[in-house]
Scaffold this active site. Structure first.
Site, PDB file in Angstrom:
ATOM      1  N   ASN A  41       0.883  -1.156  -0.229  1.00  0.00           N
ATOM      2  CA  ASN A  41       0.042   0.144   0.072  1.00  0.00           C
ATOM      3  C   ASN A  41       0.836   1.079   0.158  1.00  0.00           C
ATOM      4  O   ASN A  41       0.624   2.241  -0.814  1.00  0.00           O
ATOM      5  CB  ASN A  41      -0.844   0.072   1.275  1.00  0.00           C
ATOM      6  CG  ASN A  41      -1.579   1.338   1.283  1.00  0.00           C
ATOM      7  OD1 ASN A  41      -2.582   1.780   0.719  1.00  0.00           O
ATOM      8  ND2 ASN A  41      -1.233   2.319   2.436  1.00  0.00           N
ATOM      9  N   ASP A  94       1.809   6.653   0.401  1.00  0.00           N
ATOM     10  CA  ASP A  94       1.128   5.872  -0.583  1.00  0.00           C
ATOM     11  C   ASP A  94       1.687   5.650  -1.877  1.00  0.00           C
ATOM     12  O   ASP A  94       1.950   6.578  -2.562  1.00  0.00           O
ATOM     13  CB  ASP A  94      -0.219   6.070  -0.514  1.00  0.00           C
ATOM     14  CG  ASP A  94      -1.116   5.545   0.857  1.00  0.00           C
ATOM     15  OD1 ASP A  94      -0.429   5.713   2.015  1.00  0.00           O
ATOM     16  OD2 ASP A  94      -2.250   5.304   0.611  1.00  0.00           O
ATOM     17  N   ASP A 123      -0.783  -6.237   3.603  1.00  0.00           N
ATOM     18  CA  ASP A 123      -1.124  -5.096   4.708  1.00  0.00           C
ATOM     19  C   ASP A 123      -2.026  -3.979   4.046  1.00  0.00           C
ATOM     20  O   ASP A 123      -1.896  -3.609   3.147  1.00  0.00           O
ATOM     21  CB  ASP A 123       0.186  -4.796   5.140  1.00  0.00           C
ATOM     22  CG  ASP A 123       0.104  -3.488   6.238  1.00  0.00           C
ATOM     23  OD1 ASP A 123      -0.170  -3.700   7.193  1.00  0.00           O
ATOM     24  OD2 ASP A 123       0.618  -2.243   6.032  1.00  0.00           O
ATOM     25  N   HIS A 162      -6.642   0.197   1.396  1.00  0.00           N
ATOM     26  CA  HIS A 162      -5.994   1.407   1.156  1.00  0.00           C
ATOM     27  C   HIS A 162      -5.327   1.762  -0.017  1.00  0.00           C
ATOM     28  O   HIS A 162      -4.458   2.553  -0.254  1.00  0.00           O
ATOM     29  CB  HIS A 162      -5.570   2.041   2.268  1.00  0.00           C
ATOM     30  CG  HIS A 162      -6.105   2.039   3.752  1.00  0.00           C
ATOM     31  ND1 HIS A 162      -7.463   2.997   3.930  1.00  0.00           N
ATOM     32  CD2 HIS A 162      -6.002   1.097   4.793  1.00  0.00           C
ATOM     33  CE1 HIS A 162      -7.860   2.275   4.974  1.00  0.00           C
ATOM     34  NE2 HIS A 162      -7.066   1.528   5.666  1.00  0.00           N
ATOM     35  N   GLU A 199      -5.645  -7.821   4.736  1.00  0.00           N
ATOM     36  CA  GLU A 199      -5.982  -7.024   5.878  1.00  0.00           C
ATOM     37  C   GLU A 199      -7.199  -6.015   5.565  1.00  0.00           C
ATOM     38  O   GLU A 199      -6.636  -4.793   4.918  1.00  0.00           O
ATOM     39  CB  GLU A 199      -4.667  -6.524   6.650  1.00  0.00           C
ATOM     40  CG  GLU A 199      -5.243  -5.463   8.021  1.00  0.00           C
ATOM     41  CD  GLU A 199      -4.007  -4.626   8.517  1.00  0.00           C
ATOM     42  OE1 GLU A 199      -3.918  -4.306   9.709  1.00  0.00           O
ATOM     43  OE2 GLU A 199      -3.465  -3.845   7.608  1.00  0.00           O
TER      44      GLU A 199
END
Length: 516
Positions: free
Chosen positions: A127, A198, A229, A233, A266
């Protein structure tokens, strides 16, 4: 009383004899669909070279321990180079952090793990990268840099109202998403912190870099899969469809390299948000399970968890029949389970009994099997594992001074191994129970038609050739209940259980598993 065995004093002779006549069933490895995975923070696990820092060779030395516990796989928290102790801000995606050893050390660990039928899953943090990654060091140099497109940028005046505005989420309490790199008017996006910018998945060039990293670990190194992970996002929350599409693409790319690759994501949210990710990430952590388990035990609400879990599984089934429900009772981001349950040994043992008798593919966070303690901040729920009393413990790590898990508060593993009532032997027996009873591993979850007292958690687990009825008394007082007709063979009992006629008396936090 041994937690794994029936008490000859309390259980009726008829039930005892019917149970003892059954042959010992074979041990089956149900991973990944329903096997047990052991989560390890290398830095705190086992030190092989005396520098105080856990390392990969230390894990290799303890693979027989993981095998003895009964786990089928290991998930490693990040092992790549990073400036932080937790290593979630990666600076090199194709290397091992030097504190942990070398790539050859890791490849040797893989060989030794596979010899023991233990699979290896590594944290893949895609991410974001670390702000010290060469990509970001280049990108921050200016708008014309070829790596600029690897990250998300915005001019200050276009994001003025968003710079210090953010809703706190379950997986981040950071309130600042846009960060100024120190030159020019452009800010970069970092959902968690400024040290974790990011990555920009609108860039096809960046995507190809990520797919190559996946190929490297699967093909050249030989890992069995990835824990992804912050999977929610990849794109901002207002672009969920783009998130779903990316993970489908990622899965296709990884399966082209390794058809049986294991991917667990996740996605920290409610089931309606989590479920659409299943088409890209076949395994997803069930955080609802964790929180509902705690609520059920702490409020003595018996049917809260089975009802919730049934809802989730049915909802997921509507998305895809091929999913893996990664259940957890704790992890590296949550306070230690024993702390969450008021340091009550009976509730603690029952929590693990519930985890291991409910459907899913359970994860065990290192140290839970010996009752390690820990509260926030995160470093204190990632304290050193206690292998032996301090004077004898040559493998104990010493990177941090433990606050919660010490020789005064937690019994080291060596002593627990010799105690049939210990947490370690309880976990070991429960995992063995699961691995030898297909109904507990791969059976469906059936809610009872019968009415039970409010503090009773009851459910059936049903596979093709086996059905087990499970009863847990979450309360502090003794409760008398009847199992469904025909369920008269003991599988397992925990705590004070007494058979009186056609009923069972279950004491505080006691459990009973029976079959036909």
């Amino acid at each position: 009383m041994k937690t794994s065995k029936i008490s000859s004093v309390l259980i009726g002779l008829a039930l005892l004899s019917s149970c003892s006549e059954k042959p010992t069933p074979p041990v089956v490895n149900y991973w990944p669909q329903a096997g047990v995975t052991y989560e390890i923070f290398v830095q705190s696990f086992h030190d092989s070279d005396g520098d105080g820092i856990g390392d990969l060779n230390g894990v290799t030395e303890k693979l027989d321990y993981v095998k003895e516990l009964g786990a089928n796989a290991i998930w490693f928290m990040p092992i790549m180079p990073s400036p932080s102790y937790h290593k979630y801000d990666v600076t090199d995606y194709k290397a091992i952090h030097p504190d942990y050893g070398t790539m050859e050390d890791f490849k040797n660990l893989l060989v030794e793990a596979h010899k023991r039928d233990i699979r290896i899953v590594i944290d893949l943090i895609i991410n974001h990268s670390g702000s010290g990654h060469p990509w970001f060091e280049e990108a921050r140099k200016g708008r014309d840099n070829p790596y600029r497109e690897y990250y998300v940028w915005a001019q200050k005046d276009t994001i003025a109202e968003f710079i210090n505005k953010k809703v706190i989420t379950l997986d981040s309490d950071n309130i600042r998403q846009w960060h100024e790199p120190g030159n020019g008017d452009d800010f970069y996006y970092g959902f968690f912190i400024g040290g974790m910018p990011d990555l920009n998945y609108d860039s096809q060039k960046l995507r190809e870099e990520i797919y190559e990293i996946g190929r490297f670990w699967l093909e050249e190194v030989g890992v069995d899969g990835f824990r992804l992970d912050a999977a929610k996002h990849i794109f901002p929350d207002d672009r969920p469809l783009d998130n779903h599409a990316f993970w489908k693409e990622f899965r296709a790319k990884m399966e082209a390299i390794k058809p049986d690759v294991y991917l667990v994501g996740e996605v920290y949210d409610k089931k309606e948000i989590v479920a659409p990710y299943l088409t890209g990430l076949p395994a997803l952590f069930n955080f609802d399970f964790h929180y509902t388990l705690l609520e059920a035990l702490n409020t003595e609400n018996g049917m809260l968890l089975p009802t919730k879990q049934k809802e989730i599984l049915d909802f997921y089934q509507g998305i895809t029949p091929n999913f893996i429900d990664a259940t957890i009772s704790s992890n590296h981001d949550q306070p230690r389970l024993l702390n969450e349950l008021g340091s009550d040994p009976q509730r603690y043992k029952q929590a693990s009994a519930i985890l291991m008798t409910m459907p899913g593919a359970p994860y065990i966070y290192y140290g839970e099997e010996i009752g390690m303690l820990g509260l926030k901040p995160d470093e204190n729920i990632r304290e050193p594992f206690l292998w032996d009393e301090k004077e004898k413990d040559t493998g104990r790590t010493s990177r941090i001074e433990p606050v919660y898990t010490t020789d005064a508060t937690v019994t080291p593993l060596a002593a627990q191994k010799n105690d049939p009532e210990s947490y370690f032997n309880h976990y070991k027996n429960l995992i063995s129970l699961r691995n030898t009873n297909p109904a507990l591993a791969i059976g469906t979850l059936e809610l009872p038609e019968e009415e039970f007292p409010s503090e009773i958690m009851a459910y059936a687990r049903k596979s093709d050739n086996q059905e087990i009825f499970v009863i847990h008394n979450l309360g502090k007082k003794e409760v008398s209940v009847a199992a469904p007709e025909g369920f008269n063979q003991l599988v397992f009992s925990l705590g004070k259980v007494e058979q009186v006629g056609d009923k069972f008396k279950l004491g505080k936090n006691s459990s009973l598993l029976v079959t036909k």
